[in-house]
Motif scaffolding. Structure first.
Motif, PDB file in Angstrom:
ATOM      1  N   LYS A  15     -14.582  -7.626   2.950  1.00  0.00           N
ATOM      2  CA  LYS A  15     -15.595  -6.712   2.384  1.00  0.00           C
ATOM      3  C   LYS A  15     -16.153  -5.759   3.440  1.00  0.00           C
ATOM      4  N   LYS A  16     -15.273  -5.233   4.273  1.00  0.00           N
ATOM      5  CA  LYS A  16     -15.661  -4.302   5.332  1.00  0.00           C
ATOM      6  C   LYS A  16     -15.096  -2.913   5.054  1.00  0.00           C
ATOM      7  N   TRP A  18     -16.532  -0.277   4.445  1.00  0.00           N
ATOM      8  CA  TRP A  18     -17.323   0.797   5.047  1.00  0.00           C
ATOM      9  C   TRP A  18     -16.775   1.194   6.412  1.00  0.00           C
TER      10      TRP A  18
END
Length: 49
Positions: A15-16, A18
């Motif tokens: 979940k990185k 960004w």
């Protein structure tokens, strides 16, 4: 290409997502510096940084 696939899978699983824009900007700046190293426009690019 397998490194890029593994990196994208890692970013998706952890979940990185960004981090993708940051990595893209770093790659673009690196490519710009490599392309300008022997170029006539090198002094103009180096003034940006």
């Amino acid at each position: 290409m397998s490194f890029i696939k593994e990196l994208l899978v890692f970013l998706r699983v952890r979940k990185k997502l960004w981090l993708i824009p940051i990595i893209m900007i770093m790659v673009l700046i690196g490519g710009l510096l490599i392309a300008a190293q022997g170029s006539v426009i090198a002094p103009f690019i180096y003034t940006l940084f």
